[in-house]
Design a protein around this motif. Sequence first.
Motif, mmCIF file in Angstrom:
data_model
loop_
_atom_site.group_PDB
_atom_site.id
_atom_site.type_symbol
_atom_site.label_atom_id
_atom_site.label_comp_id
_atom_site.label_asym_id
_atom_site.label_seq_id
_atom_site.Cartn_x
_atom_site.Cartn_y
_atom_site.Cartn_z
ATOM 1 N N VAL A 133 0.568 -1.106 -0.271
ATOM 2 C CA VAL A 133 -0.036 -0.215 -0.461
ATOM 3 C C VAL A 133 0.990 1.214 0.214
ATOM 4 C CG1 VAL A 133 -2.386 1.331 0.884
ATOM 5 C CG2 VAL A 133 -1.514 -0.822 1.016
ATOM 6 N N GLU A 134 1.854 1.612 0.820
ATOM 7 C CA GLU A 134 2.645 2.628 0.758
ATOM 8 C C GLU A 134 3.384 3.063 -0.615
ATOM 9 O OE1 GLU A 134 6.538 4.135 2.797
ATOM 10 O OE2 GLU A 134 5.711 1.721 4.115
ATOM 11 N N GLY A 135 3.698 1.496 -1.215
ATOM 12 C CA GLY A 135 4.999 1.983 -2.169
ATOM 13 C C GLY A 135 3.650 1.830 -3.385
ATOM 14 N N ASP A 136 2.264 1.913 -3.487
ATOM 15 C CA ASP A 136 1.650 1.595 -4.345
ATOM 16 C C ASP A 136 2.267 0.560 -5.739
ATOM 17 O OD1 ASP A 136 -0.442 1.719 -5.987
ATOM 18 O OD2 ASP A 136 -0.389 3.965 -6.225
ATOM 19 N N PHE A 137 2.949 -0.565 -5.433
ATOM 20 C CA PHE A 137 3.169 -1.399 -6.720
ATOM 21 C C PHE A 137 1.524 -1.391 -7.939
ATOM 22 C CE2 PHE A 137 5.974 -1.914 -3.191
ATOM 23 C CZ PHE A 137 7.633 -1.980 -4.008
ATOM 24 N N HIS A 138 0.486 -1.440 -7.624
ATOM 25 C CA HIS A 138 0.287 -1.284 -8.891
ATOM 26 C C HIS A 138 -1.293 -0.349 -9.705
ATOM 27 C CE1 HIS A 138 0.055 -5.138 -6.682
ATOM 28 N NE2 HIS A 138 -0.173 -6.306 -6.737
ATOM 29 N N SER A 139 -0.482 0.394 -9.254
ATOM 30 C CA SER A 139 -1.325 2.035 -10.234
ATOM 31 C C SER A 139 -0.389 1.887 -11.435
ATOM 32 C CB SER A 139 -0.829 3.159 -9.253
ATOM 33 O OG SER A 139 -1.242 2.706 -8.283
ATOM 34 N N THR A 140 -0.945 2.041 -12.526
ATOM 35 C CA THR A 140 -0.568 2.555 -13.751
ATOM 36 C C THR A 140 -0.480 4.091 -14.622
ATOM 37 O OG1 THR A 140 -1.002 0.376 -14.080
ATOM 38 C CG2 THR A 140 -0.790 1.540 -16.386
ATOM 39 N N LEU A 141 0.323 4.617 -14.027
ATOM 40 C CA LEU A 141 1.521 5.953 -15.163
ATOM 41 C C LEU A 141 2.119 5.531 -16.375
ATOM 42 C CD1 LEU A 141 1.658 7.745 -11.675
ATOM 43 C CD2 LEU A 141 -0.093 8.019 -13.383
ATOM 44 N N PRO A 142 2.160 6.504 -16.923
ATOM 45 C CA PRO A 142 2.526 6.568 -18.073
ATOM 46 C C PRO A 142 4.790 6.564 -17.741
ATOM 47 C CG PRO A 142 1.382 8.519 -18.449
ATOM 48 C CD PRO A 142 0.775 7.732 -17.342
ATOM 49 N N VAL A 143 5.148 6.037 -18.301
ATOM 50 C CA VAL A 143 6.286 6.054 -18.789
ATOM 51 C C VAL A 143 7.039 7.258 -19.166
ATOM 52 C CG1 VAL A 143 8.563 5.026 -18.459
ATOM 53 C CG2 VAL A 143 7.148 3.896 -17.853
ATOM 54 N N PHE A 144 7.809 8.976 -18.610
ATOM 55 C CA PHE A 144 8.170 9.889 -19.240
ATOM 56 C C PHE A 144 9.964 9.624 -19.848
ATOM 57 C CE2 PHE A 144 4.464 11.244 -17.965
ATOM 58 C CZ PHE A 144 3.723 12.563 -18.928
ATOM 59 N N VAL A 145 10.080 9.706 -20.707
ATOM 60 C CA VAL A 145 11.487 9.219 -21.514
ATOM 61 C C VAL A 145 12.148 10.245 -21.555
ATOM 62 C CG1 VAL A 145 13.535 8.176 -22.568
ATOM 63 C CG2 VAL A 145 11.328 7.053 -21.296
ATOM 64 N N ASN A 146 12.366 11.642 -21.049
ATOM 65 C CA ASN A 146 12.498 12.314 -21.770
ATOM 66 C C ASN A 146 11.790 13.848 -21.915
ATOM 67 O OD1 ASN A 146 15.638 11.763 -21.016
ATOM 68 N ND2 ASN A 146 16.024 11.177 -23.747
ATOM 69 N N GLY A 147 10.579 13.860 -21.445
ATOM 70 C CA GLY A 147 10.008 14.649 -21.402
ATOM 71 C C GLY A 147 8.795 13.475 -22.932
ATOM 72 N N THR A 148 8.802 12.702 -23.171
ATOM 73 C CA THR A 148 8.164 12.064 -24.230
ATOM 74 C C THR A 148 7.639 10.286 -23.203
ATOM 75 O OG1 THR A 148 9.346 13.014 -26.194
ATOM 76 C CG2 THR A 148 8.370 11.566 -26.326
ATOM 77 N N ILE A 149 5.495 10.200 -23.413
ATOM 78 C CA ILE A 149 5.944 8.867 -24.003
ATOM 79 C C ILE A 149 6.037 8.181 -25.010
ATOM 80 C CG2 ILE A 149 3.533 7.886 -22.786
ATOM 81 C CD1 ILE A 149 1.846 10.416 -21.697
ATOM 82 N N ARG A 150 6.631 7.131 -24.760
ATOM 83 C CA ARG A 150 6.892 6.613 -26.264
ATOM 84 C C ARG A 150 5.889 5.183 -26.398
ATOM 85 N NH1 ARG A 150 13.611 6.071 -25.597
ATOM 86 N NH2 ARG A 150 14.205 8.509 -25.771
ATOM 87 N N THR A 151 5.493 5.158 -25.376
ATOM 88 C CA THR A 151 4.091 3.739 -25.987
ATOM 89 C C THR A 151 3.668 4.375 -24.807
ATOM 90 O OG1 THR A 151 3.791 1.044 -26.174
ATOM 91 C CG2 THR A 151 5.356 2.112 -24.077
ATOM 92 N N GLY A 152 2.441 2.635 -24.569
ATOM 93 C CA GLY A 152 0.618 3.499 -24.138
ATOM 94 C C GLY A 152 0.551 1.683 -23.189
ATOM 95 N N TYR A 153 -0.482 1.730 -22.693
ATOM 96 C CA TYR A 153 -1.334 0.921 -22.220
ATOM 97 C C TYR A 153 -2.791 0.774 -22.648
ATOM 98 C CZ TYR A 153 -1.506 5.275 -18.546
ATOM 99 O OH TYR A 153 -1.654 5.729 -17.573
ATOM 100 N N THR A 154 -3.729 0.137 -22.108
ATOM 101 C CA THR A 154 -4.844 0.196 -23.123
ATOM 102 C C THR A 154 -6.182 0.215 -21.746
ATOM 103 O OG1 THR A 154 -5.141 -1.939 -23.016
ATOM 104 C CG2 THR A 154 -4.899 -0.951 -25.551
ATOM 105 N N CYS A 155 -5.444 0.345 -20.302
ATOM 106 C CA CYS A 155 -6.406 0.621 -19.162
ATOM 107 C C CYS A 155 -7.076 1.100 -18.648
ATOM 108 C CB CYS A 155 -5.686 -0.334 -17.814
ATOM 109 S SG CYS A 155 -4.085 0.105 -17.359
ATOM 110 N N ASN A 156 -6.828 2.757 -19.861
ATOM 111 C CA ASN A 156 -7.503 3.681 -19.405
ATOM 112 C C ASN A 156 -6.809 4.661 -20.613
ATOM 113 O OD1 ASN A 156 -7.982 5.871 -18.669
ATOM 114 N ND2 ASN A 156 -6.973 6.494 -16.871
ATOM 115 N N VAL A 157 -7.047 4.420 -21.753
ATOM 116 C CA VAL A 157 -6.831 4.946 -23.160
ATOM 117 C C VAL A 157 -8.018 6.206 -23.585
ATOM 118 C CG1 VAL A 157 -6.178 3.330 -24.232
ATOM 119 C CG2 VAL A 157 -4.780 5.355 -24.951
#
Length: 296
Positions: A133-157
């Motif tokens: 719970v403290e580390g919130d290991f299951h939440s999903t957020l985009p990964v930014f690489v140098n300010g850009t999102i290079r790929t995505g996911y379908t659970c919220n898009v």
Amino acid sequence: MARVDICVCTFRRSFLAETLRSIALLDRGEYEIRVIVADNDAMPTARELVREAAREMPFPLQYVHAPGANISIARNACLDAADGDFIAFVDDDEVVGREWIRALVEQAQATGAAAVLGPVRAVYGQNAPGWMVEGDFHSTLPVFVNGTIRTGYTCNVLVRWSPPFRDVRFDPALGRSGGEDTDFFNRLVALGGVIAFAPDARVEEPVPADRATMAWLVRRRLRFGQTHGMLLGGSRAATAVLAASKVGYCCAMTGLTAFSPVKRRRNWLRAVLHVGVLGGLIGVRQRAHYGEASSP
């Protein structure tokens, strides 16, 4: 008036009723909304549930039977049935906020992005470990690489459903092992698409007891890494050396952070991720995990 098709793929999951109830409560604003449910079971087990939900749905609700126990088949069935300006995907174990669609579409219109991701917040049960719970290991957020999102996911898009993106489909070869969404968004970006983020397009996902374990997190990170390694281009030898060095670094950091229940596990999961990358690079076959739910 923007037309939005909200797509939900399902496989023997009764929580789908909660997902559809939350969609029914959406603030639709000025958008024309339609809901498509693709049932991936061999038998049309979700048909009656969808029929019941349609009675309370303020938007048209279409049921599509897409058998195969292969998530790519279900997602492609949604794409084939869609005719809106935008397509939104949400999972059948999630609930959406009232402003969900509005936030996604407004960000797409403001940025011209081909796809817009929203955050998925994990909701933990009372018996979930404190470190999880403290580390919130299951939440999903985009990964930014140098300010850009290079790929995505379908659970919220949200995806802009116009050429050239309209021709992209999910790969059935990845529909049971996973990675089909990563592959889909990689090809979207290769066509010139930009991926944006809408932080207010929130979705919640309850974490069931069988996923609230370190073993499940390890399997998930390993699969993510395998998918990433499999899809990487360039020199595989150089990438393998880099991945191996990251494994060593993360293992060392795991030891150095042994005193912290959260940091220790986070570093170990990063090591597992890079082990998965190595496996993907050398062609280790991914375990099929989708379509293994118990009978209704």
